[in-house]
Design an enzyme around this catalytic site. Structure first.
Site, PDB file in Angstrom:
ATOM      1  N   ASP A   1     -12.095 -92.943 -11.192  1.00 30.97           N
ATOM      2  CA  ASP A   1     -11.892 -91.638 -11.794  1.00 30.97           C
ATOM      3  C   ASP A   1     -12.910 -91.438 -12.923  1.00 30.97           C
ATOM      4  OD1 ASP A   1     -10.198 -89.246 -12.148  1.00 30.97           O
ATOM      5  OD2 ASP A   1      -9.670 -90.169 -14.062  1.00 30.97           O
TER       6      ASP A   1
ATOM      7  N   GLU B   1     -16.354 -91.027  -8.888  1.00 32.79           N
ATOM      8  CA  GLU B   1     -16.179 -89.571  -8.974  1.00 32.79           C
ATOM      9  C   GLU B   1     -17.325 -89.010  -9.816  1.00 32.79           C
ATOM     10  OE1 GLU B   1     -13.111 -86.115 -10.617  1.00 32.79           O
ATOM     11  OE2 GLU B   1     -13.045 -88.145 -11.460  1.00 32.79           O
TER      12      GLU B   1
ATOM     13  N   ASP C   1      -8.264 -81.898  -6.966  1.00 36.76           N
ATOM     14  CA  ASP C   1      -8.845 -81.173  -8.099  1.00 36.76           C
ATOM     15  C   ASP C   1      -9.421 -79.811  -7.712  1.00 36.76           C
ATOM     16  OD1 ASP C   1      -8.357 -82.999 -10.173  1.00 36.76           O
ATOM     17  OD2 ASP C   1     -10.061 -84.231  -9.581  1.00 36.76           O
TER      18      ASP C   1
END
Length: 667
Positions: A340, A369, A443
């Site tokens: 992340d 990410e 997201d």
């Protein structure tokens, strides 16, 4: 004069390993009377500029001449280059234009990029050519195991089909404390379903103990969230998945923890003294307090997400050390980590994490990410070196998402193709083959909503909460999603399905994009389409690491070829409202259509509005005979196929057959 994507001008093209010589050639018109040419190469890390003299090396026809030189970078880095040529018009600068071509026109001074990676850089083999599937664990499938004893301050929805809570409470806070009960045993129950989609890798959003349904506010890295199950459930899931050729990728949230955690313990839930409770706590050095205890650095100013200092030796050892979190869960059965907010993790931490991962399990995947071009990403005033060989294996491919959805929605095909080609030019090949090619995640808005709904920015949250696609919008959305997914599944990298996209789920951003999977209410047409795409990935060699060659990108149309020594696939896509006919090279006259229709006798391929085609060529006869993939099943054909399988299984098992006959007699 030059094109960085043309091997006649630059060989090899794309990113290269350190110490490998790159051959540069420019094609100069004779009427410029070129008397000298130079290649100027600038190191991104040092700023040093090397000037290499180019040499005249022969004629290209009667009116052009070649100038050439070699350049070999000794260290992994980004290098930026352009050319200077001395002519009768003076010194001209040759810079990068659209499509990688060189230009001396205008004031554009963009340079070409040469990515040089460590020659020892290797990435795992097992994900190559596969299909990823992303699961938001609370919303996929609930096994039915008892949940009451682990609810505490969590609210469990009574109805699986309800909408997630989105309104602030009386304090104006969105607590994300509503749950639906999806769990790890539930995922295990659906492994056969995932296998039917061709899935080879499951990416799970966070599964560790946390006190919000998204679980990005980790409370304890050492424990599976009790609402999801136990460590034994996790080990069982990994084991059962592996039997079906499926590996698990975990979500590593290492830039911050939850304030409600054993490490910080602001809410006082835990008996241990967290950093908020005592400056003598072993966790106190993990955090950056401006004034203890209430003034501290936190992720994007969310007080519930205190940032950790990743370079703190104790924290780094806890995550990356021997017996640390990274290695512990790989030993338990995971096959890699998705990191992340990778751009918020320091280089030293990423270096240590990669070492920990590869020490514990050399073929484990480290995926980051990153929302932009990861080869040129800068964060905190510093260029990042994610893809040069010492940190990430690959990244989430948000630029491809922008290109795919943009093309299908009617944006300029040439610009969308340019976005794809730029990444393919900038990324190392071992990164490209593992790119996580998604068109939606937890997201982002659901792909179906993006493709057919009204733009989110034009409406407030209450409107978004109530919005659903009209019947007409939904028909258009399904057509467009089929087109987008065909592109997604055939571009270089690995397609990743966000759970439920294949079933026709819709919704705007969090939490509307995080609804529960609609078991029993799936869109049969889309589901059959995705299963066919999964079969395509399984049987085509060229979709693993095959070359990507663009054929067309204009007038709402894109066409390209993926090819290796075994087979090739030509993909043609029409996002417009009118039919388009493309004329293909003669060798595609005998290609087998697996989506769309075959070319006519003139090798013309007609694409109806909002449709795509995929044609396959086998270069060597397959031991199993002709290409083992027929046309996609219609929903009616799918039902008949299921009926046939049921009858076949009954006929094979006399006991079941006799029990069924007895049952029928009784009624």
């Amino acid at each position: 004069m030059f094109n960085s994507r043309n091997p006649a001008c630059r060989y090899p093209t794309g990113a290269v390993a350190d110490c490998l010589p790159v051959h540069f050639k420019i094609d100069m018109p004779r009427d410029l009377h070129c008397s000298a040419a130079r290649l100027l190469v600038r190191s991104d890390s040092t700023g040093e500029v090397q000037t290499l003299e180019m040499f005249w090396c022969g004629m290209n026809g009667d009116n052009h001449e070649w100038w050439e030189c070699h350049f070999a970078a000794q260290t992994p880095d980004l290098y930026f280059y352009h050319f200077e040529v001395t002519t009768w018009r003076g010194v001209l600068n040759l810079h990068k234009g659209f499509g990688g071509e060189g230009t001396v026109m205008g004031s554009d001074t963009q340079e070409w990029q040469l990515t040089v990676y460590d020659r020892s850089f290797h990435t795992p083999e097992w994900p190559v050519g596969g299909v990823m599937y992303q699961i938001f664990p609370d919303r996929f499938f609930a096994s039915g195991s008892p949940k009451k004893e682990v609810l505490e301050d969590r609210r469990l929805h009574a109805d699986w089909t309800e909408q997630p809570e989105w309104k602030p409470n009386k304090k104006g806070e969105v607590t994300n404390s509503d749950y639906f009960g999806g769990d790890l045993p539930g995922i295990a129950e659906k492994l056969d379903y995932l296998q039917s989609l061709g899935v080879t890798c499951l990416y799970l959003n966070p599964i560790f103990e946390a006190h919000a349904n998204h679980r990005y506010n980790t409370a304890n890295y050492e424990k599976i969230d009790p609402l999801l199950g136990t460590e034994e459930d996790f080990r069982t899931l990994c084991s059962e998945a592996e039997k079906r050729g499926i590996r698990l990728l975990l979500d590593g949230v290492f830039s911050h923890t939850g304030s409600d955690s054993i490490y910080f313990n602001r809410e006082g839930r835990y008996d241990t003294a967290g950093a908020y409770n005592s400056q003598e706590s072993p966790y106190y050095p993990w955090y950056a307090f401006r004034r203890w205890p209430d003034d501290y650095a936190c992720w994007w100013n969310f007080q519930t997400l205190p940032e950790v200092t990743e370079t703190n030796p104790a924290y780094n050892a806890y995550i990356n050390g021997k017996g640390g979190i990274v290695r512990r869960w790989l030993e338990a059965g995971a096959s890699g980590w998705r990191l992340d907010v990778a751009d918020e993790l320091p280089d030293a931490f990423l270096d240590a994490l990669r070492t920990a991962v590869k020490t514990e399990k050399p073929d484990a995947l480290v995926l980051g990410e990153v929302w932009e071009d990861a080869s040129t990403k800068s964060a905190y005033g510093k260029r990042r070196r994610y893809l040069l060989g010492g940190q990430l294996d690959s990244v989430m491919n948000y630029p491809f998402r922008e290109a795919v959805l943009g093309f299908v929605r009617g944006e300029d095909p040439a610009q969308m193709m340019e976005m794809i080609l730029n990444l393919l030019e900038n990324y190392p090949p071992q990164v490209i083959r593992l790119l996580m090619n998604h068109i939606g995640t937890h997201d982002t808005e659901r792909a179906l909503t993006v493709l057919a709904g009204e733009p989110a920015e034009e409406h407030d949250r209450p409107w978004q909460a109530e919005a659903t696609l009209t019947e007409e919008q939904r028909r258009l959305g399904v057509q467009r999603l089929k087109l987008a997914s065909l592109m997604q599944f055939t571009l270089p990298g690995i397609p990743c399905i966000y759970y439920g996209d294949e079933a026709g789920m819709e919704g705007y951003k969090d939490p509307f994009n995080r609804g529960t999977y609609p078991w029993g209410r799936e869109n049969a047409e889309l589901l059959a389409w995705y299963r066919q795409l999964g079969k395509l990935r399984a049987v085509l060699s060229c979709l693993k690491e095959g070359r990507f060659t663009p054929l067309n990108a204009d007038d709402h149309t894109i066409a390209y070829v993926r090819e290796d020594s075994v087979d090739a696939v030509l993909v043609a896509l029409n996002a417009g409202e009118n039919p388009r006919t493309l004329y293909l090279p003669d060798e595609w006259r005998t290609a087998q259509p697996v989506f769309g229709e075959a070319p006519d006798r003139n090798c013309g391929l007609t694409l109806p509005p909002c449709s795509g085609a995929a044609l396959v060529l086998q270069k060597h006869p397959s031991p199993s005979g002709p290409f083992p993939l027929g046309k996609p099943e219609t929903p009616e054909e799918a039902v008949e196929s299921i009926k046939d399988k049921i009858i076949e299984n009954i006929e094979r098992n006399p006991k079941i057959k006799n029990e069924l006959l007895d049952f029928l007699k009784n009624i």
